[in-house]
Design an enzyme around this catalytic site. Sequence first.
Site, PDB file in Angstrom:
ATOM      1  CE  LYS A   1      -4.500   0.804   0.322  1.00 54.14           C
ATOM      2  NZ  LYS A   1      -5.641  -0.101   0.067  1.00 54.14           N
TER       3      LYS A   1
ATOM      4  CG  ASP B   1      -7.290   3.077  -0.842  1.00 54.90           C
ATOM      5  OD1 ASP B   1      -7.598   1.882  -0.817  1.00 54.90           O
ATOM      6  OD2 ASP B   1      -7.503   3.829   0.130  1.00 54.90           O
TER       7      ASP B   1
ATOM      8  CG  ASN C   1     -14.507   3.434  -7.002  1.00 52.25           C
ATOM      9  OD1 ASN C   1     -14.155   2.394  -6.463  1.00 52.25           O
ATOM     10  ND2 ASN C   1     -14.817   3.511  -8.281  1.00 52.25           N
ATOM     11  CB  VAL C   2     -16.152   1.579  -2.183  1.00 53.32           C
ATOM     12  CG1 VAL C   2     -16.692   0.258  -1.657  1.00 53.32           C
ATOM     13  CG2 VAL C   2     -14.650   1.487  -2.432  1.00 53.32           C
TER      14      VAL C   2
HETATM   15  N1  GLU Z   1      -7.422   0.123  -2.903  1.00 46.34           N
HETATM   16  C1  GLU Z   1      -8.167  -1.045  -3.196  1.00 46.34           C
HETATM   17  C2  GLU Z   1      -8.160  -1.968  -1.999  1.00 46.34           C
HETATM   18  O1  GLU Z   1      -8.194  -1.494  -0.877  1.00 46.34           O
HETATM   19  C3  GLU Z   1      -7.752  -1.694  -4.499  1.00 46.34           C
HETATM   20  C4  GLU Z   1      -6.312  -2.062  -4.622  1.00 46.34           C
HETATM   21  C5  GLU Z   1      -5.907  -2.536  -6.005  1.00 46.34           C
HETATM   22  O2  GLU Z   1      -6.716  -2.562  -6.906  1.00 46.34           O
HETATM   23  O3  GLU Z   1      -4.721  -2.880  -6.125  1.00 46.34           O
HETATM   24  O4  GLU Z   1      -8.187  -3.161  -2.097  1.00 46.34           O
END
Ligand code: GLU
Length: 449
Positions: free
Chosen positions: A126, A166, A240-241
């Site tokens: 991350k 994210d 987005n989510v």
């Molecule tokens: N940020 C998203 C997560 O928390 C997606 C990460 C990605 O697609 O690599 O899983």
Amino acid sequence: MSQYVNEVLESLQKKAPWESLFIQAATEILHSLGPVLEKEPKYKKHAILERLVEPERAIGFRVPWVDDKGQIRVNPGWRVQFNSAIGPYKGGIRFHPNVTLDTLKFLGFEQIFKNSLTGLPMGGGKGGSNFDPNGKSDAEIMRFCQSFMMELFRHIGPNTDVPAGDIGVGGREVGYLFGMYKKLANEFTGVLTGKGQYWGGSLVRPEATGFGVVYFAEEMLKTKGDSMKGKKVAVSGFGNVAWGAVTKATQLGAKVVTISGPDGYIYDMDGISGEKIVHMEEMLRIDRMAVAPYVEKYKNAQFHAGKRPWEQAVDVALPCAIQNELNLDEAKILLANGCKAVVEGANMPSTLDAVEFFQANSDKILYAPGKASNAGGVATSGLEMSQNSMRLGWTAEEVDARLHQIMINIHKSCVDAASRFGTPGNYVNGANIAGFLKVADSMIDQGLV
Ligand code: GLU
């Protein structure tokens, strides 16, 4: 709980007591692993927990940029490359004012187990910065992203580390990051996911996280002979989510009555559907921090300033905003109001005591931790990586069908692991154990690295 788990958690507390989010995430996960560690002494022998909680690498760097007034600004940037036992590091980049190294360690740690659950070959990582995109011009966002990538590019690659979006990082930011990577590395590769449709992005990736949450919710309800159809649903967040979750929940015949922002939440008794869902995107573009303007357009809706949607009586709750947005009191209210399922779209939205409460009441309320139920986003990123490697693109139907099947598989893995280790119906234990086993065994196979 095993003594081994206690020792490792105590060592984290001693080493960096200020890393409260990371310790919270580690506590939730490690508490689930007791029965596995007792049954399989090899994990302690190989010091798997001690190795798991230490990132393989954490890179911190300076991100200097110039704002529209010509003033020099500086933010910290990080990439935490947590674990590559089962594949290249994979996970998003978060731009949000409350991001610290602690935040990214918690998110990177969660990502290891989430990515393992998808069944795809992806390690956990991350990245991010405390840069606040709200109120910034397009040019400022571009300069920031370019500066961020000027350092990050030497640490990533399609077979090394594949970042994505994210909170605060969407298609626009991924575009600017990708452009700078391409220029510096002088190659066009699948080094980021969440790319635009014309330059290697997968169809359905924008909707994937939210769709996956609702597919997972549907599987959970199915175990009780129920479905999303006709359910009254509370969603938090409006990014987005949340957008994907509202869309899919509505498609499956549910009625979504809330969305929320940092300023409060909206209750819309008419249901948030159709053009209102399209309007969510517009709202996000105008002000990422305010959901209140919704009521100016939709007069029947109410705005509850400074509050969270969990006080509403609903059948299903989908926390899709941010960490620690649902506490123990709110968990109790949800259950008392007859909520049947809490299915997380955000990463670690429930506090530790709320999670424990849900686990203790798993006969009355279904509860899915984000690492299982929100894995559809990163899973579809995995599908984007496959398409990039093949230099082919699948149709939306094909990607959606694969995403749906992956969510069904994750649900089954959680249910099976929970039963196998003596806690049927406990999705927290199921997700943590199923995610852990593959990573831990791979670490043993690959020796002490
Ligand atoms: N940020 C998203 C997560 O928390 C997606 C990460 C990605 O697609 O690599 O899983």
